[in-house]
Design a protein around this motif. Structure first.
Motif, mmCIF file in Angstrom:
data_model
loop_
_atom_site.group_PDB
_atom_site.id
_atom_site.type_symbol
_atom_site.label_atom_id
_atom_site.label_comp_id
_atom_site.label_asym_id
_atom_site.label_seq_id
_atom_site.Cartn_x
_atom_site.Cartn_y
_atom_site.Cartn_z
ATOM 1 N N GLU A 11 12.076 19.840 13.281
ATOM 2 C CA GLU A 11 13.109 19.637 12.267
ATOM 3 C C GLU A 11 12.528 18.875 11.077
ATOM 4 O OE1 GLU A 11 16.493 20.444 12.411
ATOM 5 O OE2 GLU A 11 15.887 21.690 14.112
ATOM 6 N N ASP A 33 19.765 13.548 14.525
ATOM 7 C CA ASP A 33 20.236 12.764 15.651
ATOM 8 C C ASP A 33 19.128 11.808 16.086
ATOM 9 O OD1 ASP A 33 21.217 11.714 17.960
ATOM 10 O OD2 ASP A 33 20.976 13.567 19.138
ATOM 11 N N THR A 45 18.784 9.813 18.322
ATOM 12 C CA THR A 45 18.538 9.523 19.734
ATOM 13 C C THR A 45 17.683 10.622 20.372
ATOM 14 O OG1 THR A 45 20.621 10.605 20.255
ATOM 15 C CG2 THR A 45 20.646 8.200 20.122
ATOM 16 N N ASP A 46 17.431 11.688 19.610
ATOM 17 C CA ASP A 46 16.667 12.815 20.138
ATOM 18 C C ASP A 46 15.180 12.595 19.896
ATOM 19 O OD1 ASP A 46 15.560 15.157 20.861
ATOM 20 O OD2 ASP A 46 16.712 16.432 19.502
ATOM 21 N N ASN A 68 12.683 14.473 20.441
ATOM 22 C CA ASN A 68 11.970 15.603 19.850
ATOM 23 C C ASN A 68 11.992 15.531 18.335
ATOM 24 O OD1 ASN A 68 11.169 16.840 22.202
ATOM 25 N ND2 ASN A 68 13.135 17.903 22.432
ATOM 26 N N GLN A 69 13.135 15.108 17.803
ATOM 27 C CA GLN A 69 13.244 15.016 16.353
ATOM 28 C C GLN A 69 12.448 13.834 15.807
ATOM 29 O OE1 GLN A 69 17.150 15.135 14.747
ATOM 30 N NE2 GLN A 69 17.712 16.993 15.830
#
Lengths: 315, 310
Positions: free
Chosen positions: B165, B170, B172-173, B175-176
């Motif tokens: 991304e 978000d 809390t993610d 991956n991001q």
């Protein structure tokens, strides 16, 4: 280059090494085999040192006489004809060589003219930091006791301030962010590392025989500090200073990115501008970034080469 | 050990007071007025301004304001109110800090793991091709400013390749947060790698290494225990002071990847000259820095049993 490393050469000098030795001794007659003399002999055959020194010389020329490298005006805006115009890589060193930015200004001319601001900020901050940190570190290290305790806690306090945040707070209150203002802000926050390095070096030097001898001969504190202690403790400070010169140039660019950098032509401002149009015109950001990184790299490599030459342990 | 910790904690007090006072003075001594900023272009009466200034205690001398502020923090954990919104600063801190802490921790893990691995690999092969490549790569990382690297990675991996991304929706993610954390970690990672390389290369020649090899220990144990443990001391020192620096330096990364953490809050409070919010944020950063440097000193004894704290 003839062999200069064998110690036998020093005892029985061949014609070439004698000539090389004479070259050094012309500079500083009494220091032929001093720390710096040794380091200099080492550096002359180090290609990293030569490359970075040549790069820095080139950058200095660029900063002093940008007109030698381009005849375009970095502030000339021609939106009608040059808005985001693509680079024309065939036109070496022409105004349109590296394209134009969103205000129709030549990217190449701005990359050349930005050198002066970056080098001035880097060099000015370094000089100020070496003076400020050097004096504080020397006093703390030499006098020890409560003076050291107070100055060391003061150093800790300044070290606790996050560098970028502190610089932002200070620069935010100036609308006219000229080069001296930026230098003052960076040096105000940056002197701590130099002070610590200087203090450590001075503590080592303080207990040496020649300092004791000078004391016994009745030399004044000022004379001991500046004639005996400082010359022998300054080497690690110079290494740290050279490396951080590059870091300050990067810091100025980062502040420009945050909108708190220099007013006028500077790589930081151009990179920051280029970031806004990176998806359509990468070249606006690319070329000032390359100039900036090469400059930072040159100073770091120079500093490391000097450190390796001064400190045989890392060789 | 207990006495050492107590002494260190006591020494922290003047440093803590000094640093926060410095920030306080820097914010207040310099020109600008947060109350006037509330009104923007609209006209207002001097009496309204005076009343607001009184409400936020801005009419008192700077040192009195500092004293009140510190008293609030120490006695009631009260960091004051944000002038622009009127909300308590603790509430704003509570929203912003977890985000930045998550980002900085992820960056810290990346920095420590990759940095040490690269450094050890380079150090064990000092002078070989792998060493040269790693040294050059780390120099490159150091010389490229964080925001340039951020833009480049964002453009290449998120926009051109579409793997990640481009901005964090978000926080809390994980991956991001991965891409911003890599960007944030980059420069420190390079320092960690170079520091461990020098340290490993130096310790390889130490007598205890020769002894360990001579008594026939497997290579994994020689490198993993004898060499690593001794080489990590300077690295731990750097890592310890770096967590606080990562949180403070996150301001740039947060800007590029649109993360609503401490960075954005700090930038806002600086431009609005919001002393209390700013000093509150920096106070916590200073605390993180001080606690980390204490932990580092205590870790020395774990890494090197020759160091003892009486």
């Amino acid at each position: 280059m003839p062999e200069l490393t064998k110690s036998a050469d020093e005892a029985v000098p061949s014609a070439t090494t004698a000539a090389a030795g004479a070259e050094v001794s012309e500079d500083k007659p009494e220091k032929t085999r001093s720390l710096w003399g040794d380091a200099w002999r080492d550096l002359r055959s180090n290609w990293i040192f030569i490359v970075s020194a040549v790069l820095i010389l080139l950058l200095l020329v660029m900063a002093a006489w940008p007109g030698l490298f381009t005849n375009a005006d970095p502030n000339n805006k021609d939106l009608a004809n040059h808005y985001l115009q693509h680079p024309n890589y065939g036109h070496w060193f022409q105004a349109d060589w590296l394209g134009y930015d969103a205000q129709g200004r030549s990217v190449y001319a701005r990359a050349i003219y930005g050198t002066r601001a970056s080098l001035l900020v880097g060099a000015g901050t370094t000089v100020l930091v070496v003076i400020l940190g050097g004096v504080i570190g020397m006093i703390a290290g030499y006098f020890g006791g409560w003076v050291d305790a107070v100055l060391s806690r003061l150093t800790d306090m300044f070290m606790g301030i996050p560098f970028l945040l502190g610089a932002m707070v200070m620069l935010n209150s100036f609308t006219d962010r000229s080069i001296p203002v930026v230098i003052a802000a960076l040096a105000f926050l940056g002197w701590t590392q130099t002070a610590r390095v200087m203090r450590g070096a001075v503590i080592t030097v303080k207990s040496t025989d020649y300092v004791q001898a000078a004391k016994a001969l009745g030399a004044g504190t000022g004379r001991i500090l500046f004639r005996h202690v400082m010359p022998n403790a300054i080497a690690p400070v110079i290494v740290v200073a050279t490396i951080s010169l590059g870091v300050y140039i990067g810091a100025e660019a980062t502040l420009s990115f945050l909108g708190l950098g220099l007013n006028g032509v500077s790589w930081g401002n151009d990179i920051s501008d280029g970031g806004n149009s990176i998806r359509v015109a990468q070249w606006i950001m690319l070329y000032p970034s390359i100039m900036l990184s090469v400059t930072v790299l040159a100073f770091i490599m120079l500093g490391e080469a000097v450190r390796n030459a001064l400190d045989p342990k890392t060789r | 050990m207990g006495r050492y910790v107590a002494r260190r904690l006591l020494q922290m007090i003047p440093v803590f007071i000094g640093t926060t006072l410095l920030i306080f003075l820097m914010v207040y001594a310099l020109p600008g007025d947060p109350v006037r900023g509330l009104f923007g272009d609209k006209a207002t009466t001097p009496s309204v301004i005076r009343a607001l200034r009184h409400e936020y205690g801005l009419d008192k001398p700077v040192l009195v304001q500092y004293w009140d502020f510190m008293k609030g923090i120490v006695l009631h954990f009260d960091f004051g109110k944000q002038i622009a919104s009127g909300r308590p600063v603790t509430e704003i801190l509570g929203e912003a800090f977890p985000v930045t802490l998550r980002l900085a921790s992820l960056a810290f893990v990346i920095e420590a793991v990759i940095g040490i691995v690269l450094g050890v690999v380079a150090g064990l092969r000092a002078g070989k091709a792998a060493d040269t490549v790693i040294l050059f790569f780390t120099l490159l990382l150091i010389s490229v400013p964080v925001f340039v690297l951020g833009y480049i990675l964002q453009t290449v991996f998120a926009i051109n390749l579409g793997w990640l991304e481009p901005s964090v929706t978000d926080p809390t993610d994980f991956n991001q947060l991965l891409l911003p954390a890599i960007v944030l970690a980059s420069a420190s990672l390079a320092y960690v790698a170079r520091l461990s390389r020098t340290s490993v290369a130096e310790n390889l020649r130490a007598d205890y290494m020769r002894t360990a090899i001579a008594k026939g220990l497997p290579r994994r144990r020689v490198v993993g225990v004898h060499l690593l443990r001794n080489s990590l001391i300077p690295v731990v020192t750097f890592l310890g002071t770096d967590l606080g620096a990562l949180m403070g330096g996150a301001i740039v990364t947060e800007g590029i990847f649109n993360i609503h953490g401490v960075g954005g809050t700090i930038a806002d409070s600086i431009t609005r000259r919001e002393g209390t919010t700013l000093v509150g944020l920096v106070t916590i950063l200073v605390l993180v820095y001080l606690v980390c440097s204490l932990i580092v000193d205590l870790l020395y004894a774990v890494l090197d049993p020759r160091i003892r704290y009486a």
